[in-house]
Motif scaffolding. Structure first.
Motif, PDB file in Angstrom:
ATOM      1  N   GLY A 111      12.269 -36.453  -0.310  1.00 53.45           N
ATOM      2  CA  GLY A 111      12.750 -36.490  -1.687  1.00 53.45           C
ATOM      3  C   GLY A 111      11.685 -36.733  -2.731  1.00 53.45           C
ATOM      4  N   THR A 112      10.491 -37.147  -2.322  1.00 48.18           N
ATOM      5  CA  THR A 112       9.414 -37.367  -3.293  1.00 48.18           C
ATOM      6  C   THR A 112       8.127 -36.642  -2.912  1.00 48.18           C
ATOM      7  OG1 THR A 112       8.782 -39.440  -2.216  1.00 48.18           O
ATOM      8  CG2 THR A 112      10.284 -39.599  -4.107  1.00 48.18           C
ATOM      9  N   ASN A 113       7.815 -36.556  -1.622  1.00 46.58           N
ATOM     10  CA  ASN A 113       6.628 -35.815  -1.177  1.00 46.58           C
ATOM     11  C   ASN A 113       6.909 -35.159   0.173  1.00 46.58           C
ATOM     12  OD1 ASN A 113       3.926 -34.905  -1.607  1.00 46.58           O
ATOM     13  ND2 ASN A 113       3.230 -36.376  -0.077  1.00 46.58           N
ATOM     14  N   ASP A 114       7.965 -34.342   0.192  1.00 40.68           N
ATOM     15  CA  ASP A 114       8.236 -33.511   1.361  1.00 40.68           C
ATOM     16  C   ASP A 114       7.797 -32.091   1.003  1.00 40.68           C
ATOM     17  OD1 ASP A 114      10.435 -32.202  -0.043  1.00 40.68           O
ATOM     18  OD2 ASP A 114      11.644 -33.964   0.449  1.00 40.68           O
ATOM     19  N   CYS A 115       7.977 -31.136   1.884  1.00 45.03           N
ATOM     20  CA  CYS A 115       7.431 -29.801   1.615  1.00 45.03           C
ATOM     21  C   CYS A 115       8.059 -29.149   0.386  1.00 45.03           C
ATOM     22  CB  CYS A 115       7.528 -28.907   2.847  1.00 45.03           C
ATOM     23  SG  CYS A 115       9.178 -28.315   3.256  1.00 45.03           S
ATOM     24  N   VAL A 116       9.344 -29.382   0.161  1.00 43.89           N
ATOM     25  CA  VAL A 116      10.019 -28.748  -0.970  1.00 43.89           C
ATOM     26  C   VAL A 116       9.582 -29.394  -2.289  1.00 43.89           C
ATOM     27  CG1 VAL A 116      12.263 -28.290  -2.029  1.00 43.89           C
ATOM     28  CG2 VAL A 116      11.977 -27.998   0.433  1.00 43.89           C
ATOM     29  N   THR A 117       9.564 -30.707  -2.341  1.00 46.41           N
ATOM     30  CA  THR A 117       9.158 -31.369  -3.583  1.00 46.41           C
ATOM     31  C   THR A 117       7.672 -31.124  -3.866  1.00 46.41           C
ATOM     32  OG1 THR A 117       8.811 -33.470  -2.424  1.00 46.41           O
ATOM     33  CG2 THR A 117      10.950 -33.143  -3.472  1.00 46.41           C
TER      34      THR A 117
ATOM     35  N   ASP B  68       6.607 -29.456  -7.237  1.00 51.84           N
ATOM     36  CA  ASP B  68       5.679 -30.169  -8.120  1.00 51.84           C
ATOM     37  C   ASP B  68       4.516 -29.264  -8.516  1.00 51.84           C
ATOM     38  OD1 ASP B  68       7.277 -32.416  -7.972  1.00 51.84           O
ATOM     39  OD2 ASP B  68       5.938 -33.527  -6.635  1.00 51.84           O
ATOM     40  N   TRP B  69       4.024 -28.461  -7.564  1.00 56.05           N
ATOM     41  CA  TRP B  69       2.941 -27.528  -7.876  1.00 56.05           C
ATOM     42  C   TRP B  69       3.424 -26.472  -8.869  1.00 56.05           C
ATOM     43  CZ3 TRP B  69      -1.488 -26.282  -9.166  1.00 56.05           C
ATOM     44  CH2 TRP B  69      -1.917 -24.959  -9.214  1.00 56.05           C
ATOM     45  N   VAL B  70       4.613 -25.914  -8.665  1.00 53.83           N
ATOM     46  CA  VAL B  70       5.144 -24.903  -9.584  1.00 53.83           C
ATOM     47  C   VAL B  70       5.277 -25.501 -10.988  1.00 53.83           C
ATOM     48  CG1 VAL B  70       7.159 -23.472 -10.147  1.00 53.83           C
ATOM     49  CG2 VAL B  70       6.320 -23.566  -7.789  1.00 53.83           C
ATOM     50  N   ARG B  71       5.778 -26.726 -11.090  1.00 46.19           N
ATOM     51  CA  ARG B  71       5.939 -27.392 -12.387  1.00 46.19           C
ATOM     52  C   ARG B  71       4.578 -27.584 -13.061  1.00 46.19           C
ATOM     53  NH1 ARG B  71       7.673 -31.851 -10.691  1.00 46.19           N
ATOM     54  NH2 ARG B  71       9.797 -31.125 -10.342  1.00 46.19           N
ATOM     55  N   LEU B  72       3.596 -28.048 -12.296  1.00 46.32           N
ATOM     56  CA  LEU B  72       2.257 -28.273 -12.842  1.00 46.32           C
ATOM     57  C   LEU B  72       1.599 -26.959 -13.257  1.00 46.32           C
ATOM     58  CD1 LEU B  72      -0.055 -30.316 -13.366  1.00 46.32           C
ATOM     59  CD2 LEU B  72      -0.801 -29.885 -11.022  1.00 46.32           C
ATOM     60  N   ALA B  73       1.719 -25.943 -12.417  1.00 44.42           N
ATOM     61  CA  ALA B  73       1.003 -24.679 -12.629  1.00 44.42           C
ATOM     62  C   ALA B  73       1.650 -23.788 -13.682  1.00 44.42           C
ATOM     63  CB  ALA B  73       0.900 -23.910 -11.312  1.00 44.42           C
TER      64      ALA B  73
ATOM     65  N   PRO C 186       2.416 -31.563   2.568  1.00 44.13           N
ATOM     66  CA  PRO C 186       2.415 -32.988   2.878  1.00 44.13           C
ATOM     67  C   PRO C 186       2.575 -33.237   4.374  1.00 44.13           C
ATOM     68  CG  PRO C 186       4.530 -32.354   1.982  1.00 44.13           C
ATOM     69  CD  PRO C 186       3.655 -31.144   1.935  1.00 44.13           C
ATOM     70  N   GLY C 187       1.779 -34.142   4.876  1.00 45.96           N
ATOM     71  CA  GLY C 187       1.872 -34.550   6.276  1.00 45.96           C
ATOM     72  C   GLY C 187       2.112 -36.038   6.372  1.00 45.96           C
TER      73      GLY C 187
END
Length: 130
Positions: free
Chosen positions: A26-32, A36-41, A109-110
């Motif tokens: 919910g905060t740093n999984d593959c989807v978020t 987050d990258w799409v929002r930033l970029a 994220p791992g």
């Protein structure tokens, strides 16, 4: 979606910031991570997490028809030839996951921070500056 003019430096900064950030539902999984990258970029908010566990994430993905269908609904049809900065659907240890293409690797994220997976694990990718 259109990438901002300085997306290459933003990508480097984004990956550096996430380097030591452990996986968290919910905060740093593959989807978020991808969202987050799409929002930033691009400046566009494409996803708000409604999950906080593996079970609720699986239910959310299932409700949306799987990762491929869910991402396609938001970012459009996948494109050929993944490029740096693209969002990618990858095979990560036998299951679907999302990451961001970072050259010859896809970052995501791992457990202990950023994981890099070889780009030959890409199943589909979406160009953000299409």
């Amino acid at each position: 979606l259109m990438l901002t003019h300085d997306w290459p430096s933003q990508l480097a900064q984004f990956l550096t910031e996430r380097e030591g950030m452990p996986f968290a539902w919910g905060t740093n999984d593959c989807v978020t991570f991808a969202a987050d990258w799409v929002r930033l970029a691009t400046g566009r908010d494409v996803f708000t997490a409604e999950h906080d566990s593996a079970l609720s994430a699986a239910r959310e993905i299932e409700k949306r028809g799987g990762l491929l269908k869910a991402v396609t609904a938001v970012l459009g049809e996948p494109t050929e030839g993944a490029q740096r900065g693209d969002v990618a659907l990858i095979d990560m240890e036998g299951r679907d996951a999302l990451g961001v293409v970072q050259g010859i690797y896809v970052a995501g994220p791992g457990e202990h921070g950023l994981m890099l997976v070889d780009r030959d694990q890409i199943k589909a990718s979406w160009r953000l500056n299409a």
